[in-house]
Design a protein around this motif. Structure first.
Motif, PDB file in Angstrom:
ATOM      1  N   ASN A   1       0.803  -1.402   0.034  1.00  0.00           N
ATOM      2  CA  ASN A   1       0.129   0.091   0.013  1.00  0.00           C
ATOM      3  C   ASN A   1       0.846   1.309  -0.034  1.00  0.00           C
ATOM      4  N   ARG A   2       2.024   1.173   0.482  1.00  0.00           N
ATOM      5  CA  ARG A   2       2.925   2.534   0.445  1.00  0.00           C
ATOM      6  C   ARG A   2       3.273   2.697  -1.177  1.00  0.00           C
ATOM      7  N   ALA A   3       3.443   1.652  -1.805  1.00  0.00           N
ATOM      8  CA  ALA A   3       3.981   1.776  -3.097  1.00  0.00           C
ATOM      9  C   ALA A   3       2.461   2.283  -4.034  1.00  0.00           C
ATOM     10  N   VAL A   4       1.352   1.886  -3.482  1.00  0.00           N
ATOM     11  CA  VAL A   4       0.200   2.543  -4.180  1.00  0.00           C
ATOM     12  C   VAL A   4       0.107   4.146  -3.901  1.00  0.00           C
ATOM     13  N   VAL A   5       0.492   4.282  -2.736  1.00  0.00           N
ATOM     14  CA  VAL A   5       0.300   5.859  -2.302  1.00  0.00           C
ATOM     15  C   VAL A   5       1.227   6.713  -3.127  1.00  0.00           C
ATOM     16  N   LYS A   6       2.640   5.911  -3.150  1.00  0.00           N
ATOM     17  CA  LYS A   6       3.397   6.603  -3.729  1.00  0.00           C
ATOM     18  C   LYS A   6       3.059   6.745  -5.246  1.00  0.00           C
ATOM     19  N   GLU A   7       2.523   5.872  -6.056  1.00  0.00           N
ATOM     20  CA  GLU A   7       1.944   6.186  -7.650  1.00  0.00           C
ATOM     21  C   GLU A   7       0.659   7.394  -7.455  1.00  0.00           C
ATOM     22  N   ILE A   8       0.177   7.338  -6.340  1.00  0.00           N
ATOM     23  CA  ILE A   8      -0.826   8.268  -6.509  1.00  0.00           C
ATOM     24  C   ILE A   8      -0.103   9.783  -6.190  1.00  0.00           C
ATOM     25  N   ILE A   9       0.744   9.790  -5.190  1.00  0.00           N
ATOM     26  CA  ILE A   9       1.361  11.202  -5.041  1.00  0.00           C
ATOM     27  C   ILE A   9       2.311  11.598  -6.247  1.00  0.00           C
ATOM     28  N   LEU A  10       2.722  10.748  -7.209  1.00  0.00           N
ATOM     29  CA  LEU A  10       3.712  10.929  -8.332  1.00  0.00           C
ATOM     30  C   LEU A  10       2.406  11.486  -9.507  1.00  0.00           C
ATOM     31  N   GLU A  11       1.553  10.724  -9.460  1.00  0.00           N
ATOM     32  CA  GLU A  11       0.303  11.167 -10.451  1.00  0.00           C
ATOM     33  C   GLU A  11      -0.147  12.491 -10.348  1.00  0.00           C
ATOM     34  N   ALA A  12      -0.337  12.999  -9.053  1.00  0.00           N
ATOM     35  CA  ALA A  12      -0.795  14.287  -8.602  1.00  0.00           C
ATOM     36  C   ALA A  12       0.383  15.494  -9.067  1.00  0.00           C
ATOM     37  N   LYS A  13       1.670  14.984  -8.752  1.00  0.00           N
ATOM     38  CA  LYS A  13       2.571  15.840  -9.162  1.00  0.00           C
ATOM     39  C   LYS A  13       2.420  15.936 -10.810  1.00  0.00           C
ATOM     40  N   ALA A  14       2.489  14.871 -11.584  1.00  0.00           N
ATOM     41  CA  ALA A  14       2.321  14.996 -12.933  1.00  0.00           C
ATOM     42  C   ALA A  14       1.182  15.822 -13.707  1.00  0.00           C
ATOM     43  N   GLU A  15       0.020  15.852 -12.918  1.00  0.00           N
ATOM     44  CA  GLU A  15      -1.057  16.490 -13.142  1.00  0.00           C
ATOM     45  C   GLU A  15      -0.850  18.136 -12.785  1.00  0.00           C
ATOM     46  N   GLY A  16       0.212  18.672 -12.129  1.00  0.00           N
ATOM     47  CA  GLY A  16       0.492  20.011 -11.877  1.00  0.00           C
ATOM     48  C   GLY A  16       0.407  20.320 -10.571  1.00  0.00           C
ATOM     49  N   ARG A  17      -0.178  19.372  -9.603  1.00  0.00           N
ATOM     50  CA  ARG A  17      -0.560  19.689  -8.312  1.00  0.00           C
ATOM     51  C   ARG A  17       0.703  20.148  -7.501  1.00  0.00           C
ATOM     52  N   ALA A  18       0.383  20.972  -6.406  1.00  0.00           N
ATOM     53  CA  ALA A  18       1.455  21.121  -5.450  1.00  0.00           C
ATOM     54  C   ALA A  18       1.251  20.316  -4.244  1.00  0.00           C
ATOM     55  N   ILE A  19       2.444  19.756  -3.659  1.00  0.00           N
ATOM     56  CA  ILE A  19       2.416  18.727  -2.605  1.00  0.00           C
ATOM     57  C   ILE A  19       3.258  19.288  -1.371  1.00  0.00           C
ATOM     58  N   VAL A  20       2.838  19.517  -0.307  1.00  0.00           N
ATOM     59  CA  VAL A  20       3.832  19.752   0.980  1.00  0.00           C
ATOM     60  C   VAL A  20       3.664  18.558   1.849  1.00  0.00           C
ATOM     61  N   GLY A  21       4.817  17.935   2.531  1.00  0.00           N
ATOM     62  CA  GLY A  21       4.466  16.834   3.343  1.00  0.00           C
ATOM     63  C   GLY A  21       5.519  16.547   4.413  1.00  0.00           C
TER      64      GLY A  21
END
Length: 233
Positions: free
Chosen positions: A188-208
Motif C-alpha cells: 500500500n505504500r507503493a500505491v500511495v507513492k504512485e498516487i502522489i507521483l500522478e498528482a505531481k504529474a497533473e501539476g498539483r503542489a504537495i507539501v508533506g
C-alpha cells in the motif's frame, strides 16, 4: 516557468502555556517558504522542530503570530494567517486538501460516503461521487465488505487508506500530507507513492512530512529544513 502555489514569508509561531505560568515555547521564527505547482516539498528536521505545526498553519488550523501564509485560490491569493472563517472554508473546499495522520469522522457514517463527501461539497452528483470513491477504495485495497461500514473500528492501516482516498478524491490543486504512509505495509505504500507521483504529474503542489526515507526520495523534489528557523525558547 512554474507558478507558485504557496508563499510563506516571515512566519513566526510560539505556543503560550497558560496552565504553566504563561511559559512561551518558540516553534519557528522568520520562516519563509515557496512551493510551486507540479512539485513536492518535504518538511524535514528533528522531532520538535515544527514540521506538524507548519503543516497545520498552512491549513489554518493554527494561527501564526507574525508573517504571512499565502495560498493560491481562484486565480488569486488568500493569506491563511489572516483569512476569515468563510475564506478558509472556501479554500479548503476548492483549493487545499489535507491528509492528516488520523481519520476524524462522524460515527456511523459509511466509509463510501466519507470518501465521497469532498466531491459532494463541490457540487458533484452523489452517484458520480460514490463511483469515484469506489475507484480509490479499490485502488487502495480497502475491502468491499467495509465500504458500507463506519471506519471507527477499522485497523490503523485501513483508516489511513480511507483518509488518503478522502484527501485525494477531489483533485485539490494543493495537497498537505502528514506522514501519509506511516501505518501502511509495503504494497500500500507503493500505491500511495504512485498516487502522489500522478498528482505531481497533473501539476498539483504537495507539501508533506515523510518519515519514510524511501517514499521521500521517490516523490519529493526538495527538502525544506525547519531546524534553521527554530525560535528561541
Amino acid at each position: 516557468m512554474k507558478t507558485q502555489a504557496i508563499d510563506v514569508r516571515g512566519a513566526t509561531k510560539n505556543f503560550r502555556l497558560h496552565t504553566q505560568g504563561d511559559v512561551e515555547i518558540g516553534v519557528f521564527q522568520d520562516l519563509s517558504l515557496t512551493v510551486e505547482f507540479g512539485s513536492c516539498v518535504a518538511l524535514h528536521g528533528p522531532s520538535g522542530c515544527g514540521k506538524s505545526t507548519l503543516l497545520r498553519a498552512l491549513y489554518a488550523n493554527y494561527r501564526i503570530d507574525r508573517g504571512s501564509i499565502r495560498v493560491r485560490h481562484d486565480q488569486g491569493w488568500v493569506d491563511m494567517a489572516i483569512a476569515t472563517p468563510r475564506e478558509i472554508l472556501a479554500v479548503r473546499q476548492r483549493s487545499l486538501g489535507y491528509v492528516s495522520q488520523f481519520l476524524r469522522v462522524i460515527p456511523r457514517v459509511a466509509t463510501l460516503d466519507i470518501v465521497a463527501e469532498p466531491l459532494r461539497q463541490r457540487g458533484v452528483p452523489d452517484d458520480v461521487a460514490r463511483d469515484q470513491a469506489v475507484i480509490l477504495l479499490r485502488r487502495l485495497n480497502v475491502p468491499e465488505r467495509l465500504w458500507e461500514l463506519a471506519p471507527a473500528t477499522f485497523s490503523g492501516g485501513e483508516q489511513q487508506r480511507v483518509n488518503i482516498a478522502r484527501g485525494f478524491i477531489a483533485g485539490f490543486p494543493i495537497m498537505l500530507l502528514d506522514e501519509p504512509t506511516a501505518a501502511l505495509d509495503a504494497e500500500n505504500r507503493a500505491v500511495v507513492k504512485e498516487i502522489i507521483l500522478e498528482a505531481k504529474a497533473e501539476g498539483r503542489a504537495i507539501v508533506g512530512i515523510f518519515h519514510d526515507a524511501e517514499i521521500r526520495a521517490a516523490v519529493c523534489d526538495q527538502l525544506f529544513e525547519l531546524a534553521q528557523f527554530k525560535a528561541a525558547a
